[in-house]
Design an enzyme around this catalytic site. Structure first.
Site, PDB file in Angstrom:
ATOM      1  N   GLU A 105      14.122  14.674   5.914  1.00 49.11           N
ATOM      2  CA  GLU A 105      15.132  15.713   6.091  1.00 49.11           C
ATOM      3  C   GLU A 105      15.724  16.148   4.752  1.00 49.11           C
ATOM      4  O   GLU A 105      16.011  17.328   4.532  1.00 49.11           O
ATOM      5  CB  GLU A 105      16.246  15.212   7.014  1.00 49.11           C
ATOM      6  CG  GLU A 105      15.788  14.906   8.433  1.00 49.11           C
ATOM      7  CD  GLU A 105      15.374  13.459   8.636  1.00 49.11           C
ATOM      8  OE1 GLU A 105      15.528  12.947   9.744  1.00 49.11           O
ATOM      9  OE2 GLU A 105      14.863  12.835   7.665  1.00 49.11           O
ATOM     10  N   ARG A 124      -9.407   0.324  -2.536  1.00 47.87           N
ATOM     11  CA  ARG A 124     -10.082   1.074  -3.602  1.00 47.87           C
ATOM     12  C   ARG A 124     -10.183   2.536  -3.159  1.00 47.87           C
ATOM     13  O   ARG A 124     -11.074   2.913  -2.403  1.00 47.87           O
ATOM     14  CB  ARG A 124     -11.468   0.476  -3.884  1.00 47.87           C
ATOM     15  CG  ARG A 124     -11.407  -0.962  -4.361  1.00 47.87           C
ATOM     16  CD  ARG A 124     -12.768  -1.560  -4.658  1.00 47.87           C
ATOM     17  NE  ARG A 124     -13.602  -1.684  -3.463  1.00 47.87           N
ATOM     18  CZ  ARG A 124     -13.496  -2.677  -2.572  1.00 47.87           C
ATOM     19  NH1 ARG A 124     -12.556  -3.595  -2.715  1.00 47.87           N
ATOM     20  NH2 ARG A 124     -14.301  -2.729  -1.529  1.00 47.87           N
TER      21      ARG A 124
END
Length: 366
Positions: free
Chosen positions: A60, A215
């Protein structure tokens, strides 16, 4: 719930946009939920944002920064009830009120006891029109790990396995490198990145010596998941790639196991019954450590134990177009199914081609 509210096509489109934004925080918001926010005035998006990292601004706040003064009189679409308490950041409900937002459309309530209706309550008290329940199912699916931890007291558990067409997970020797192809192994990294913990057993550490790290392509941000090793006797604590320091690692062991002298490792004891670790206790401990999602990457014995204990929420299978033969190891051990009526049924949520393999996402019908 949507009962009592009439949502327009625009409402649905904007909430779908907010959900897509929320998902962008999948690798970085843990242990917080993923949240997206879109602010719309006169049919135009004037601000949007998502919660990027735990401890940082909420969705928000980012959306209001983009909207600035144009948020006054606007509608804010939020995928989770705005917070009403002060933690590392201020209450988002207060920020929406201060900005002059006229209407807030929420996807779902926040079950966190610190919020749990308080955010919507603050908004209504300030005269903001609040409507909730729009695309609630999609919002709950997005944050299934967070909801599992808060509502069930345990993380969402996913078991990842690579399998041959004849349902084998490794050769009789234990060798499983590599059943699936490189594209599938890269695809796994994205599932690892969203997990709060990657869990394996001592046997897998001894035989496969996994790294259990994420990875991803350079520049893709993620919070390294906790590596968890179930090792009743601490047989693996001084060996393997898992000791490389590239990610936090936790060893869970029997109460009477002793850490070898000179070894500095994060560890905790859990109950052991008949030589087997109490798996529900493991899940409760990880929930206490604010782990939302656990991804199990282990052999047939541990994977089967979790399934037999009915702790598996999701199966992530990579099916390779190969055969390993009858002497190879099965996907799961210890299920002890003797009658067809005892068979374990699963729902297939998704199938997708990944290189030469097929990824299948399933959920048990417990």
């Amino acid at each position: 719930m949507t009962e009592g509210f009439q949502f327009s096509a625009t409402d649905h489109a904007m909430m779908a946009r907010a959900l897509r934004l929320a998902e962008r925080g999948a690798y970085t918001t843990k242990p917080n939920p993923m949240v997206g926010c879109v602010i719309v005035r006169d049919g135009e998006v004037v601000g949007e944002g998502f919660h990027e990292r735990a401890g940082g601004p909420h969705a928000e706040v980012f959306a209001l920064e983009g909207g600035r003064e144009r948020a006054k009189g606007a509608t804010a679409y939020v995928t989770l009830e705005p917070c009403s308490h002060t933690g590392k950041t201020g209450p988002c409900a207060d920020a929406l009120v201060a900005a002059g937002v006229a209407r807030v459309v929420g996807a779902m309530d926040d079950p966190n006891p610190k919020v749990n209706g308080g955010g919507y309550g603050k908004l209504r008290e300030a005269g903001v029109q609040v409507e909730s329940g729009l695309m609630e199912q999609q919002a709950r699916e997005l944050n299934r790990g967070f909801l599992s931890r808060i509502e069930r007291g345990r993380p969402w558990l996913r078991v990842k396995l690579a399998t041959s067409l004849d349902g084998r997970s490794a050769l009789a020797s234990g060798d499983s490198k590599w059943i699936s192809g490189e594209p599938a192994r890269m695809d796994v990294q994205h599932w690892r990145a969203r997990a709060g913990a990657l869990l394996t057993g001592a046997g897998t550490v001894l035989v496969d010596d996994p790294h259990l790290t994420v990875r991803l392509p350079e520049g893709v941000p993620f919070v390294p998941p906790l590596r968890v090793v179930l090792d009743p006797g601490l047989a693996t604590v001084a060996r393997g790639h898992i000791r490389d320091g590239s990610a936090p690692t936790l060893y869970l062991h029997a109460p009477d196991a002793k850490m070898p002298r000179g070894i500095d490792a994060q560890h905790a004891h859990v109950p052991v019954h008949g030589g087997l670790i109490d798996l529900p206790a493991v899940m409760a401990l990880l929930a206490e450590r604010q782990v939302n999602e656990v991804q199990v990457e282990a052999g047939a014995t541990l994977a089967g134990a979790f399934l037999a204990a009915r702790l598996v929420d999701e199966l992530l299978l990579y099916v390779a177009p190969v055969m390993l033969g009858e002497r190879a190891r099965p996907l799961f051990e210890g299920l002890h199914i003797d009658e067809m009526t005892e068979r374990l049924a699963l729902d297939i949520l998704e199938t997708r081609r990944i290189g030469d393999d097929v990824r299948v996402l399933l959920r048990p019908k417990f």
